[in-house]
Scaffold this motif. Sequence first.
Motif, short mmCIF file in Angstrom:
data_model
loop_
_atom_site.label_atom_id
_atom_site.label_comp_id
_atom_site.label_asym_id
_atom_site.label_seq_id
_atom_site.Cartn_x
_atom_site.Cartn_y
_atom_site.Cartn_z
N ILE A 88 6.92 -9.34 -5.52
CA ILE A 88 8.17 -8.88 -4.88
C ILE A 88 8.23 -9.21 -3.39
CG2 ILE A 88 8.50 -7.05 -6.58
CD1 ILE A 88 7.39 -5.07 -4.56
N LEU A 89 7.10 -9.60 -2.79
CA LEU A 89 7.11 -9.92 -1.36
C LEU A 89 7.19 -11.43 -1.15
CD1 LEU A 89 4.40 -7.55 0.20
CD2 LEU A 89 6.87 -7.29 0.20
N LEU A 139 2.31 -6.64 -5.96
CA LEU A 139 3.11 -6.70 -4.73
C LEU A 139 3.50 -8.13 -4.40
CD1 LEU A 139 4.19 -4.65 -2.69
CD2 LEU A 139 2.19 -5.11 -1.27
N HIS A 140 2.64 -9.07 -4.76
CA HIS A 140 2.94 -10.49 -4.53
C HIS A 140 4.20 -10.93 -5.26
CE1 HIS A 140 2.56 -14.78 -4.11
NE2 HIS A 140 2.32 -14.94 -5.40
N LEU A 190 5.59 -13.54 0.38
CA LEU A 190 4.34 -13.96 1.00
C LEU A 190 3.52 -14.71 -0.02
CD1 LEU A 190 3.27 -10.63 2.80
CD2 LEU A 190 4.24 -12.65 3.90
N THR A 248 -0.65 -11.79 0.85
CA THR A 248 -0.37 -10.47 0.29
C THR A 248 -1.65 -9.66 0.16
OG1 THR A 248 1.47 -11.42 -0.96
CG2 THR A 248 0.70 -9.24 -1.63
#
Length: 549
Positions: A95-96, A92-93, A98, A103
């Motif tokens: 694509i986010l 997820l990191h 943050l 994250t």
Amino acid sequence: MTSITTSAIDTPARRSIERTCDDLAMLVLAMVSVIAGLTFRDYGLGWDDYTHAEYADLLLRMFGSGFKDTAALSFANLYMYGGGFDMAAALLHKILPLELFETRRLVGAIVGVIGLAVTWRLGRRIGGPLAGLATLLLLALCPIFYGHMFMNPKDAPFAVAMIILMLGLVRLAEEYPQPSPRTILIVGLGAGLSIGTRILGGLSLVYAMIGFVPLFLEELRIEGAREAVRRFAHVVYVLLPGLVLGYLVMGLIWPWSIMQPGNPFEALTYFSHFFEKPWKEMFDGAIVSVPDMPWSYLPTLFALQLPEVMLVLMTGAVIGTFALLPRREVPARRKTILLMLTLAATLPLAIAMVKRPALYNGIRHFVFVIPPMAVLGGVAFAWAMERLRANHRAWQPVVLATFCFGLALPLAEMIRLHPYQYTHFNHIAGTVRAADDRFMLDYWGLALKQASDELREQLVERQEVPPRNRKWKVAVCGPQRPAQVALGPDFTIGWDSNAADFAMTLGEFYCKGLTAPVMVEIKRDDVVFARVYDIRGRSISSLLSIPAP
């Protein structure tokens, strides 16, 4: 199985108790989600965060290389744990927008909210909408669970996986001997996630084996031995696709477990013995080596850290469960479901009290028993309200007000302690103010984030710059990596206090109180969680009040 579903509390005309409770539950979930989304950045790193992030990178590298790079399968001792949470956060990191550890805090919040939702559905399924709402409130306002869900990469996800599996087992008891495809899917997914996160998930087999005894005995009595065995064999057979799914899920999030058939048993043997150099922690005012913690460690901390309302309701539910087991008029399915829940909430604690393994870091390793405790408490509350409706309706408002007051106590402490909810001690213990001298509070060092943020802000306000040709030097008594991440690249972190500019210390017993100007002080409820001292020009030999282990 009969459920408590109607008229436990009177509601306005044309609006059923079911709809009201479900709407309130959805509102609670929405509020928790919004609050978590606004505050997840407040939670600092613990001792294990950095290492878990490294483990995630190694796991993703292994999958990306087609299992040619197998460094993850021998990394520290983390290869004996699943890495599902860590991999999810790492992916997820990518694509986010943050930072990595932000994250990780966000993913923790998401997993925690999922756990709240599943626990609500489980409580509702067993005891009806009122029980579901009470269950959700008990868990959402349990500071230990709420605090851990943001920053505990092993124990909080494991708790959620175990409650998913418990939902599957409860559905299986309700539908026995013809489980639906959805139930088979939930059982398989829950088993794979729980055992794939921690080998301790195998305890669920014990819950199921003992819990299903009342149901099987009734099958023997009504259907006869041959038919009862045939039905049992049929259930095992139809569960096989779910178990295959569980094995695949376990292998995906814990690759080491399927490299050799005996690896899960090796992990179980490994974790049944203490595996690190012993250190000491404070328990009940004494400094004790973690392999020598007394049998009272867990019951004492659960009694002092769980909200009072949960303790009362859960205790009543456990007593009630064992009281109804001998009663012939109680349906066997109900006995099985309540017995499984009771075992899930109490058996791990009983085993630890008997086996006396090394115990440390409070009750974080046993967070997984809190959701079933909340379910038992919610069912007990709904049962009490139903009995009052039938026999003593005038007492309903009094009991409801008492329940709400019981929820308000931990809520007030959660607000006061933010973002250190996991350090909560209840009013029986005298809150963290009284517990500070007897127990460890911020054992994971989350307060170093706030201390680091305030140190940087003060240096900017004072327009101070580090000495020429070097960075600021900070000696840290506590986890080093979290302080380095929080302070950033303009600081050098270490243990050596002789050449340091500042000393950052946790408010725990092993950190010395220094005779130096205090630049930063992080406090909650008049308890010091962390301090930063200005030690420039001073000779400080050590930050530790006791020898290092």
